[in-house]
Design an enzyme around this catalytic site. Sequence first.
Site, short mmCIF file in Angstrom:
data_model
loop_
_atom_site.label_atom_id
_atom_site.label_comp_id
_atom_site.label_asym_id
_atom_site.label_seq_id
_atom_site.Cartn_x
_atom_site.Cartn_y
_atom_site.Cartn_z
N TRP A 86 0.82 -1.21 0.00
CA TRP A 86 0.00 0.00 0.00
C TRP A 86 0.86 1.27 0.00
O TRP A 86 0.47 2.30 0.54
CB TRP A 86 -0.97 0.00 1.19
CG TRP A 86 -1.87 -1.21 1.18
CD1 TRP A 86 -1.67 -2.37 1.85
CD2 TRP A 86 -3.08 -1.38 0.43
NE1 TRP A 86 -2.68 -3.27 1.58
CE2 TRP A 86 -3.56 -2.68 0.70
CE3 TRP A 86 -3.80 -0.56 -0.45
CZ2 TRP A 86 -4.72 -3.20 0.13
CZ3 TRP A 86 -4.97 -1.07 -1.00
CH2 TRP A 86 -5.41 -2.38 -0.71
N LYS A 118 -6.23 -0.59 -4.75
CA LYS A 118 -6.93 0.69 -4.90
C LYS A 118 -6.05 1.58 -5.75
O LYS A 118 -4.92 1.22 -6.11
CB LYS A 118 -7.20 1.34 -3.53
CG LYS A 118 -8.39 0.76 -2.78
CD LYS A 118 -8.77 1.63 -1.59
CE LYS A 118 -10.05 1.14 -0.94
NZ LYS A 118 -10.49 2.02 0.18
N ASP A 333 -33.87 -0.62 -14.91
CA ASP A 333 -34.49 -0.01 -13.73
C ASP A 333 -34.61 1.50 -13.88
O ASP A 333 -33.76 2.15 -14.49
CB ASP A 333 -33.65 -0.33 -12.49
CG ASP A 333 -34.15 0.39 -11.26
OD1 ASP A 333 -35.26 0.06 -10.80
OD2 ASP A 333 -33.47 1.31 -10.78
N GLU A 387 -38.69 -0.45 -17.10
CA GLU A 387 -39.51 -0.11 -15.94
C GLU A 387 -39.89 1.37 -16.06
O GLU A 387 -39.16 2.25 -15.62
CB GLU A 387 -38.74 -0.36 -14.64
CG GLU A 387 -39.62 -0.18 -13.41
CD GLU A 387 -38.87 0.25 -12.16
OE1 GLU A 387 -39.34 -0.06 -11.06
OE2 GLU A 387 -37.83 0.92 -12.29
#
EC number: 2.4.1.18
Length: 673
Positions: A86, A118, A333, A387
């Site tokens: 890290w 990350k 959606d 939808e």
Amino acid sequence: MNENKNKYMEIMDIDPYLKPFKKDIELRGSNYTCYKKKLLSNNQSFQSFASGDLFYGFHLVQDGWIYREWAPGADALYLIGDFNYWNPKTHPLQKKENGNWEIFLPGLQALKHMSCVKVRVVAKNVSRDRIPLYIKRTVQNPVTHDFVGQIWQPDYSFNWQDSEFHVDNKKPLFIYESHVGMAQEKEGMGTFKEFTEITLPRIKAAGYNTVQLMAVMQHPYYASFGYQVSNFFAVSSWFGTPEDLKVLINTAHLMGISVLLDLVHSHSIKNIAEGINEFDGTDYQFFNTGTLGNHSAWGTKLFNYGKPEVIHFLLSNIKFWLEEYHFDGYRFDGVSSMLYHHHGLGVAFTNYSKYFSMDTDIEAITYLQFANDLIRQVKPNAITIAEDMSGMPGMCLPVEVGGLGFDYRLSMGVPDLWVKILKELPDEKWSMSKLWYELTSRRPHEKNIGYSESHDQALVGDKTLMFRLGDKEMYTHMSKNDDNLIISRAVELHKLIRFITMILAGEGYLNFMGNEFGHPEWIDFPRQGNNWSYHYARRQWSLMEDKKLKYEYLSNFDKEMLNLVKTYNVLSACDLQNLWTDEKHKLLAFRKGGLIFLFNFNHCESFAEYELPTGEMGEYKIVFNSDEKIFGGQGRIARDYIYGAETLKHKENKTGVIIYSPSRTVLVLKKVR
């Protein structure tokens, strides 16, 4: 060019009510044409354009790893993870053209399968550790509870065995809407493996041919039902690994079951730590800026569909799920929220002018057209469902004639209709003509998915259809040897409501898992307010399997209802005809699929010699009736009796049969001679 333009205007011939809005339809067409030309060059296809995941993210190459990111507003990026302890300084990315960043890590072992990563993004003097945009998997640290990206590169390729499976678009969809996490009875979170081994066989046995999977895309808050997506290319680690999902879909295909993904491109989670919001340090990388970028009701971020890079990201996402996981299509959606700047909040769509105004987001309409274009190119037989509660004209018409290109829209008004009726009207005041009108009204040439309830009606604060009918009596009177009047009414109406909805409300049908057997209570996910309990976030299959309880009756009915409709191909039939509407006695008769349906909604009265118009002479036989004892009925209808048609003296001398119609039942007749 003129010929194409004229073809695009065919929508007004299909729906003449659109003619006063010709300029709006022309705008829809010109925006589609101009934006498409802007995105695609040199005869490029959407299929080749939508390949962001093949360029961005992590890629194992011949002599190492390449990681690329799109962060135009950033000043510096550094790859961090357990591979470099890290350390934020050892692996800086190089800035390339068009806001792209890149780093090459030499050696095949530079990154390993399941390594945690990350990327530190420095922008405007702010430094944040972010999850890579195209990460395929994220996991939660059990101690700190923060999410990190995880390299997913197993040393084998998944062995797909579904090459023979193809969606048959000629067959109606019978959709089993499912949430993997709450699909099991245990008080805990269900997994992809459990769904594959336990739930898929249930779905197959029940007769459904399509599974619609909710909450597959990564979402950090489990109780969001999967509708606040953080990582668009990552499989939800709540339920297992990417390979576990592939096994689920492969198994479904081998069973002959299609699998649809509940796709959330209408908004994104606002969280900076887990999601894509402000990834490069700006609030406009993916989303509209200011109030246009925030959904006031959902507390989420709203995409800028007018930005080519955003379209590239979203279309690449669509292609990715189709190709990587073999999904057979999507239920989109929140389409209503996409279509309008007001997101449909507090707006009644009472006339056509509401669909064409400054409030309409023409860029979102164009994006949806592109999405359907892409899906047809990648997987021609794929299914797309919108939808949309607003009823936007052309939603399910082809793009080339002026539509948005979806196959189906959800009949969202139908569940609301049933809730309103059950809340406001006693049985004796139900209107048969209104019921007929509401269930049969459609946009011309557009297909619908009918349903009487979905997960929305089952959430905490609301009630499932059966629980609304039976309420607290379900806790003590669902035994088969208990003749409670409230439960008897509930069972009878549950069958009638679901059956008439299936027959009339669409060309396909949807059921949320467990509702087919009248699952009681509501869905309440673990949260602080219920002490993080899973008690209501599960499906109690044992209720259906208990031979002493009436849930079995409803399960039997649902299975045979589907079997009848599929046997006679009722949902695809074009012969719908209202034969008789009896407001006084609360009966409704109609023809569809060559069958005669007689619904008796009368709350107390049976008719020993009811004159049922059939429209033609001949002999008729009952092929289905809700009064069967295996459905919890009283077994009053003779199965083998042949009814001869005659002139009906009290029905305007129409042709028909005289038949016994018990209270709160449905009879289905077939002409045999």
